[in-house]
Design an enzyme around this catalytic site. Sequence first.
Site, short mmCIF file in Angstrom:
data_model
loop_
_atom_site.label_atom_id
_atom_site.label_comp_id
_atom_site.label_asym_id
_atom_site.label_seq_id
_atom_site.Cartn_x
_atom_site.Cartn_y
_atom_site.Cartn_z
N CYS A 46 0.86 -1.18 0.00
CA CYS A 46 0.00 0.00 0.00
C CYS A 46 0.90 1.24 0.00
O CYS A 46 2.08 1.16 0.34
CB CYS A 46 -0.84 -0.09 1.27
SG CYS A 46 -1.60 1.41 1.81
N HIS A 47 0.34 2.39 -0.36
CA HIS A 47 1.15 3.63 -0.39
C HIS A 47 1.73 3.98 0.97
O HIS A 47 2.76 4.65 1.06
CB HIS A 47 0.31 4.79 -0.94
CG HIS A 47 0.26 4.76 -2.43
ND1 HIS A 47 1.29 5.24 -3.23
CD2 HIS A 47 -0.65 4.26 -3.30
CE1 HIS A 47 1.01 5.06 -4.49
NE2 HIS A 47 -0.17 4.46 -4.58
N THR A 48 1.10 3.53 2.05
CA THR A 48 1.64 3.79 3.39
C THR A 48 2.99 3.09 3.53
O THR A 48 3.93 3.63 4.14
CB THR A 48 0.68 3.25 4.47
OG1 THR A 48 -0.62 3.77 4.19
CG2 THR A 48 1.09 3.69 5.86
N HIS A 69 1.55 -4.14 6.00
CA HIS A 69 0.40 -4.16 6.90
C HIS A 69 -0.88 -4.68 6.26
O HIS A 69 -1.92 -4.68 6.89
CB HIS A 69 0.17 -2.76 7.50
CG HIS A 69 -0.22 -1.74 6.49
ND1 HIS A 69 0.69 -1.20 5.61
CD2 HIS A 69 -1.41 -1.18 6.17
CE1 HIS A 69 0.08 -0.34 4.82
NE2 HIS A 69 -1.20 -0.33 5.12
N GLU A 70 -0.81 -5.11 5.00
CA GLU A 70 -1.98 -5.72 4.36
C GLU A 70 -1.66 -7.18 4.13
O GLU A 70 -0.72 -7.48 3.39
CB GLU A 70 -2.26 -5.09 2.99
CG GLU A 70 -2.91 -3.75 3.03
CD GLU A 70 -3.40 -3.30 1.65
OE1 GLU A 70 -4.13 -2.31 1.61
OE2 GLU A 70 -3.07 -3.92 0.62
N CYS A 99 -9.06 -3.33 21.55
CA CYS A 99 -9.02 -4.24 22.70
C CYS A 99 -10.44 -4.65 23.09
O CYS A 99 -10.67 -5.70 23.66
CB CYS A 99 -8.31 -3.59 23.88
SG CYS A 99 -9.24 -2.22 24.62
N CYS A 102 -11.65 -0.84 26.48
CA CYS A 102 -11.24 0.47 27.01
C CYS A 102 -12.37 1.48 26.75
O CYS A 102 -13.28 1.21 25.96
CB CYS A 102 -9.94 0.92 26.35
SG CYS A 102 -10.10 1.43 24.63
N CYS A 105 -13.01 2.04 23.05
CA CYS A 105 -13.67 0.95 22.30
C CYS A 105 -15.15 0.85 22.64
O CYS A 105 -15.94 0.39 21.83
CB CYS A 105 -13.00 -0.39 22.60
SG CYS A 105 -11.46 -0.63 21.69
N CYS A 113 -8.82 2.75 19.32
CA CYS A 113 -8.61 2.14 20.64
C CYS A 113 -7.52 2.91 21.39
O CYS A 113 -6.56 3.40 20.80
CB CYS A 113 -8.20 0.68 20.44
SG CYS A 113 -7.67 -0.19 21.90
N ARG A 117 -4.57 1.65 18.88
CA ARG A 117 -4.88 2.50 17.73
C ARG A 117 -3.68 2.55 16.80
O ARG A 117 -2.55 2.31 17.19
CB ARG A 117 -5.22 3.91 18.22
CG ARG A 117 -4.01 4.61 18.82
CD ARG A 117 -4.39 5.80 19.65
NE ARG A 117 -5.04 6.82 18.87
CZ ARG A 117 -5.80 7.78 19.41
NH1 ARG A 117 -6.01 7.81 20.72
NH2 ARG A 117 -6.36 8.68 18.65
N CYS A 178 -6.45 -3.11 4.84
CA CYS A 178 -6.26 -1.66 4.81
C CYS A 178 -7.07 -1.00 3.72
O CYS A 178 -8.17 -0.55 3.93
CB CYS A 178 -4.77 -1.35 4.65
SG CYS A 178 -4.42 0.37 4.32
N ARG A 341 -2.80 -2.76 -6.64
CA ARG A 341 -2.30 -3.61 -5.57
C ARG A 341 -1.51 -4.75 -6.19
O ARG A 341 -1.99 -5.41 -7.11
CB ARG A 341 -3.45 -4.22 -4.75
CG ARG A 341 -3.99 -3.29 -3.68
CD ARG A 341 -2.93 -3.00 -2.63
NE ARG A 341 -3.45 -2.17 -1.55
CZ ARG A 341 -3.47 -0.86 -1.55
NH1 ARG A 341 -3.05 -0.19 -2.61
NH2 ARG A 341 -3.90 -0.19 -0.50
#
Length: 346
Positions: A46-48, A69-70, A99, A102, A105, A113, A117, A178, A341
Amino acid sequence: MFLSGFHGHQAAVVRGPKQPFLMETIRVDPPKKMEVRIKILYTSICHTDLSAWKGENEAQRAYPRILGHEAVGLVESVGEGVTDLKTGDHVIPIFNGECGHCPYCTTKTTNLCQTYRVNPFKSVMENDGKCRFSTKDGEPIFHFLNTSTFTEYSVLDSACVVKIDPNSPLKKMSLLSCGVSTGVGAAWNVANVQAGSSVAIFGLGALGLAASEGARARGASKIIGVDINPGKFDKGKEMGMTHFVNPKDISKPVHQRIREMTGGGVDYSIECAGNVEVLREAFLSTHDGWGKTVVGKSQLPELAKACMNGVVNLDGFITHELPFEKINEAFELLGDGKALRCLLHV
């Protein structure tokens, strides 16, 4: 201590800004309390990941590091206290963990979260502030966005893992980590697009196309795609877009053109370009407000089901597939704007 780690596993490690990914043999420790170790089956870029790899934000730099992260994978083992996941479960890692108990959440007004988060500055595990990855020589390798998926095995907080139906099409499911869930979530949860409404989407990358797919699935009657690259309009049509605006082709501001096309402005506009100027245009194009969000853990199973039932179509998003060791090539495709992708087979 060394023996307790899983070693001899491949990971794509980055050792500095814009450095090529090195396929290294690493050690992956067992999961600690409230953690899970997963075998990654497919991961996408991903671009991130691209901007993290470039190291654009100095404060977010940490090396050596495993990005990504994907993904979609299988639970290999679970740490103490994990009750909602077991070995063999099919899962999606998510960087915006929940979680579930909290104050953040349990309220309806935020999906961030308190503990898990999304946090681009974090590079270690929540439990003890340490890494679960290390080199053969014992040098720690940092984590990324609660997930780190460019590796055969990863360790995550159980709050950042979502169980999915084992019969779901796994290749496509990695996209729900994502890009697709963020876009569809913007249309469904934040904008809460209604049937018959009009929507403007700014930026037709994977995120914008997913927002269009989400709006189409909800029955929007007019979906306007805005992008300076007309090459993206055909893909936009596939994802349900009905009209297009290229800011370079018109003599007036985009929001004026959109107001004319819709008799006063769209019901929803969704900014997917990540640009302040664009955000302003998006804001001025609407009657009703704009929004862009990340879908949290609790909404993902519903989205996965919608994809399995054909309500949301993921077919057009994966434009390239490559073996894991060709990760540098995959980054080039994304950087050159040639891929939406690229799926890596781990």
